[in-house]
Design a protein around this motif. Structure first.
Motif, PDB file in Angstrom:
ATOM      1  N   GLY A   1       0.959  -1.501   0.384  1.00  0.00           N
ATOM      2  CA  GLY A   1      -0.239  -0.055   0.359  1.00  0.00           C
ATOM      3  C   GLY A   1       1.304   1.184   0.025  1.00  0.00           C
ATOM      4  O   GLY A   1       2.080   1.148  -0.244  1.00  0.00           O
ATOM      5  N   LEU A   2      -0.051   2.443   0.262  1.00  0.00           N
ATOM      6  CA  LEU A   2       1.270   4.124   0.416  1.00  0.00           C
ATOM      7  C   LEU A   2       1.061   4.284   1.661  1.00  0.00           C
ATOM      8  O   LEU A   2      -0.304   4.201   2.272  1.00  0.00           O
ATOM      9  CB  LEU A   2       0.441   4.674  -0.726  1.00  0.00           C
ATOM     10  CG  LEU A   2       0.083   5.958  -0.730  1.00  0.00           C
ATOM     11  CD1 LEU A   2       1.549   6.367  -1.226  1.00  0.00           C
ATOM     12  CD2 LEU A   2      -0.616   6.914  -1.215  1.00  0.00           C
ATOM     13  N   VAL A   3       2.365   4.516   1.832  1.00  0.00           N
ATOM     14  CA  VAL A   3       2.188   5.621   3.635  1.00  0.00           C
ATOM     15  C   VAL A   3       3.293   5.985   4.028  1.00  0.00           C
ATOM     16  O   VAL A   3       3.866   6.568   2.870  1.00  0.00           O
ATOM     17  CB  VAL A   3       2.858   4.250   4.540  1.00  0.00           C
ATOM     18  CG1 VAL A   3       2.020   3.016   4.652  1.00  0.00           C
ATOM     19  CG2 VAL A   3       4.148   3.469   4.242  1.00  0.00           C
ATOM     20  N   GLN A   4       3.176   7.356   4.282  1.00  0.00           N
ATOM     21  CA  GLN A   4       3.641   8.500   4.193  1.00  0.00           C
ATOM     22  C   GLN A   4       5.543   7.400   4.922  1.00  0.00           C
ATOM     23  O   GLN A   4       4.986   6.645   6.296  1.00  0.00           O
ATOM     24  CB  GLN A   4       3.311   9.548   5.967  1.00  0.00           C
ATOM     25  CG  GLN A   4       1.917   9.920   4.707  1.00  0.00           C
ATOM     26  CD  GLN A   4       1.646  10.920   5.767  1.00  0.00           C
ATOM     27  OE1 GLN A   4       2.205  11.324   6.225  1.00  0.00           O
ATOM     28  NE2 GLN A   4       0.437  12.580   5.247  1.00  0.00           N
ATOM     29  N   ALA A   5       5.999   8.294   4.833  1.00  0.00           N
ATOM     30  CA  ALA A   5       7.495   8.137   5.509  1.00  0.00           C
ATOM     31  C   ALA A   5       7.508   8.295   7.004  1.00  0.00           C
ATOM     32  O   ALA A   5       6.935   9.279   7.517  1.00  0.00           O
ATOM     33  CB  ALA A   5       8.310   9.479   5.243  1.00  0.00           C
TER      34      ALA A   5
ATOM     35  N   SER B   1       4.247   2.580   8.885  1.00  0.00           N
ATOM     36  CA  SER B   1       4.276   1.159   9.103  1.00  0.00           C
ATOM     37  C   SER B   1       3.587   0.385   8.282  1.00  0.00           C
ATOM     38  O   SER B   1       2.228   0.882   7.499  1.00  0.00           O
ATOM     39  CB  SER B   1       4.437   0.463  10.757  1.00  0.00           C
ATOM     40  OG  SER B   1       5.521   1.473  11.204  1.00  0.00           O
ATOM     41  N   LEU B   2       4.451  -0.505   7.752  1.00  0.00           N
ATOM     42  CA  LEU B   2       3.052  -1.563   6.898  1.00  0.00           C
ATOM     43  C   LEU B   2       3.612  -3.180   7.008  1.00  0.00           C
ATOM     44  O   LEU B   2       5.468  -3.378   7.729  1.00  0.00           O
ATOM     45  CB  LEU B   2       3.468  -1.538   4.645  1.00  0.00           C
ATOM     46  CG  LEU B   2       3.134  -0.262   4.711  1.00  0.00           C
ATOM     47  CD1 LEU B   2       3.206  -0.201   3.286  1.00  0.00           C
ATOM     48  CD2 LEU B   2       0.645  -0.389   4.917  1.00  0.00           C
ATOM     49  N   ARG B   3       2.588  -3.803   6.841  1.00  0.00           N
ATOM     50  CA  ARG B   3       2.902  -5.778   7.343  1.00  0.00           C
ATOM     51  C   ARG B   3       2.754  -6.432   5.915  1.00  0.00           C
ATOM     52  O   ARG B   3       1.729  -6.529   5.500  1.00  0.00           O
ATOM     53  CB  ARG B   3       2.158  -5.955   8.221  1.00  0.00           C
ATOM     54  CG  ARG B   3       3.161  -7.815   9.261  1.00  0.00           C
ATOM     55  CD  ARG B   3       1.882  -7.917  10.059  1.00  0.00           C
ATOM     56  NE  ARG B   3       1.560  -8.904   9.794  1.00  0.00           N
ATOM     57  CZ  ARG B   3       0.852 -10.165  10.283  1.00  0.00           C
ATOM     58  NH1 ARG B   3       1.917 -10.331  11.503  1.00  0.00           N
ATOM     59  NH2 ARG B   3      -0.261  -9.802  10.451  1.00  0.00           N
ATOM     60  N   LEU B   4       3.775  -7.020   4.952  1.00  0.00           N
ATOM     61  CA  LEU B   4       4.051  -7.981   4.447  1.00  0.00           C
ATOM     62  C   LEU B   4       3.250  -9.110   4.869  1.00  0.00           C
ATOM     63  O   LEU B   4       3.946  -9.635   5.357  1.00  0.00           O
ATOM     64  CB  LEU B   4       5.075  -7.471   3.362  1.00  0.00           C
ATOM     65  CG  LEU B   4       4.818  -6.182   3.146  1.00  0.00           C
ATOM     66  CD1 LEU B   4       6.679  -6.328   2.415  1.00  0.00           C
ATOM     67  CD2 LEU B   4       3.899  -6.037   1.553  1.00  0.00           C
TER      68      LEU B   4
ATOM     69  N   MET C   1       7.159  -3.738   8.520  1.00  0.00           N
ATOM     70  CA  MET C   1       8.779  -2.644   8.087  1.00  0.00           C
ATOM     71  C   MET C   1       8.341  -1.149   8.484  1.00  0.00           C
ATOM     72  O   MET C   1       6.958  -0.479   8.562  1.00  0.00           O
ATOM     73  CB  MET C   1       8.141  -2.764   5.792  1.00  0.00           C
ATOM     74  CG  MET C   1       8.544  -4.109   5.939  1.00  0.00           C
ATOM     75  SD  MET C   1       8.536  -3.581   3.462  1.00  0.00           S
ATOM     76  CE  MET C   1       6.636  -3.244   3.232  1.00  0.00           C
ATOM     77  N   ASN C   2       8.371  -0.907   9.362  1.00  0.00           N
ATOM     78  CA  ASN C   2       8.634   0.049  10.414  1.00  0.00           C
ATOM     79  C   ASN C   2       9.179   1.667   9.836  1.00  0.00           C
ATOM     80  O   ASN C   2      10.377   1.486   9.446  1.00  0.00           O
ATOM     81  CB  ASN C   2       8.750   0.186  12.435  1.00  0.00           C
ATOM     82  CG  ASN C   2       7.783  -1.282  12.462  1.00  0.00           C
ATOM     83  OD1 ASN C   2       6.670  -0.900  12.308  1.00  0.00           O
ATOM     84  ND2 ASN C   2       8.615  -2.042  13.314  1.00  0.00           N
ATOM     85  N   SER C   3       9.544   2.044  10.715  1.00  0.00           N
ATOM     86  CA  SER C   3      10.221   3.815  10.396  1.00  0.00           C
ATOM     87  C   SER C   3      10.497   3.150   8.284  1.00  0.00           C
ATOM     88  O   SER C   3      11.624   4.137   8.097  1.00  0.00           O
ATOM     89  CB  SER C   3      11.309   3.812  10.583  1.00  0.00           C
ATOM     90  OG  SER C   3      11.417   3.502  12.139  1.00  0.00           O
ATOM     91  N   LEU C   4       9.524   3.155   8.023  1.00  0.00           N
ATOM     92  CA  LEU C   4       9.257   3.424   6.157  1.00  0.00           C
ATOM     93  C   LEU C   4      10.172   5.419   6.228  1.00  0.00           C
ATOM     94  O   LEU C   4       9.879   5.702   6.089  1.00  0.00           O
ATOM     95  CB  LEU C   4       8.056   3.022   5.826  1.00  0.00           C
ATOM     96  CG  LEU C   4       7.712   1.476   5.853  1.00  0.00           C
ATOM     97  CD1 LEU C   4       6.373   1.789   5.484  1.00  0.00           C
ATOM     98  CD2 LEU C   4       8.676   0.374   4.544  1.00  0.00           C
ATOM     99  N   LYS C   5      10.828   4.957   4.580  1.00  0.00           N
ATOM    100  CA  LYS C   5      11.212   5.879   4.243  1.00  0.00           C
ATOM    101  C   LYS C   5      10.974   5.861   2.488  1.00  0.00           C
ATOM    102  O   LYS C   5      11.797   4.837   2.231  1.00  0.00           O
ATOM    103  CB  LYS C   5      12.759   5.549   3.851  1.00  0.00           C
ATOM    104  CG  LYS C   5      14.045   5.733   5.730  1.00  0.00           C
ATOM    105  CD  LYS C   5      14.914   5.590   5.637  1.00  0.00           C
ATOM    106  CE  LYS C   5      15.809   5.603   6.681  1.00  0.00           C
ATOM    107  NZ  LYS C   5      17.091   5.542   7.159  1.00  0.00           N
TER     108      LYS C   5
END
Length: 120
Positions: A10-14, A17-20, A82-86
């Motif tokens: 999906g789409l997230v801001q910097a 977090s996302l979990r695949l 996935m945390n602290s996504l860049k």
């Protein structure tokens, strides 16, 4: 016969977090190593994380400390938290599993890919 199905992109801001998730199905006897790879447009596919059948994990330097790979053997599933996504994490993420089939044979299988987009 054996398929891997990914979900959770999906789409997230910097900083978000996302979990695949990646679930295997079919005539599966056992699964050894599981892993995640990613590919950005115009770039080669690169290793993100792996977990062995014995639970040993390895991570690319670019994600170490931010991403966590885990597996649920009963569900034939591998996860990537996935945390602290860049923004540089933006890519299509593919799962991979080393699978022994019920009626013989052993091969690597790939998921269909999940788009992860991180906005700044």
């Amino acid at each position: 016969q054996v398929q891997l199905v990914e979900s959770g992109g999906g789409l997230v801001q910097a900083g978000g977090s996302l979990r695949l998730s990646c679930a295997a199905s079919g005539s599966i006897l056992s699964i050894n190593a599981m892993g995640w790879y990613r590919q950005a447009p115009g770039k080669q596919r690169e290793l993100v994380a792996t977990v062995t059948g014995g639970g040993i994990t390895n991570y690319a330097d670019s994600v170490k400390g931010r991403f966590t790979i885990s597996r649920d053997n009963a569900k034939l599933t591998v996860y990537l938290q996935m945390n602290s996504l860049k923004p540089e994490d933006t890519a299509v993420y593919y799962c991979n599993m080393d699978i022994r089939r019920m009626f013989g044979g052993r091969d690597d299988y790939w998921g269909q890919g999940a788009q992860v987009t991180v906005s700044s």
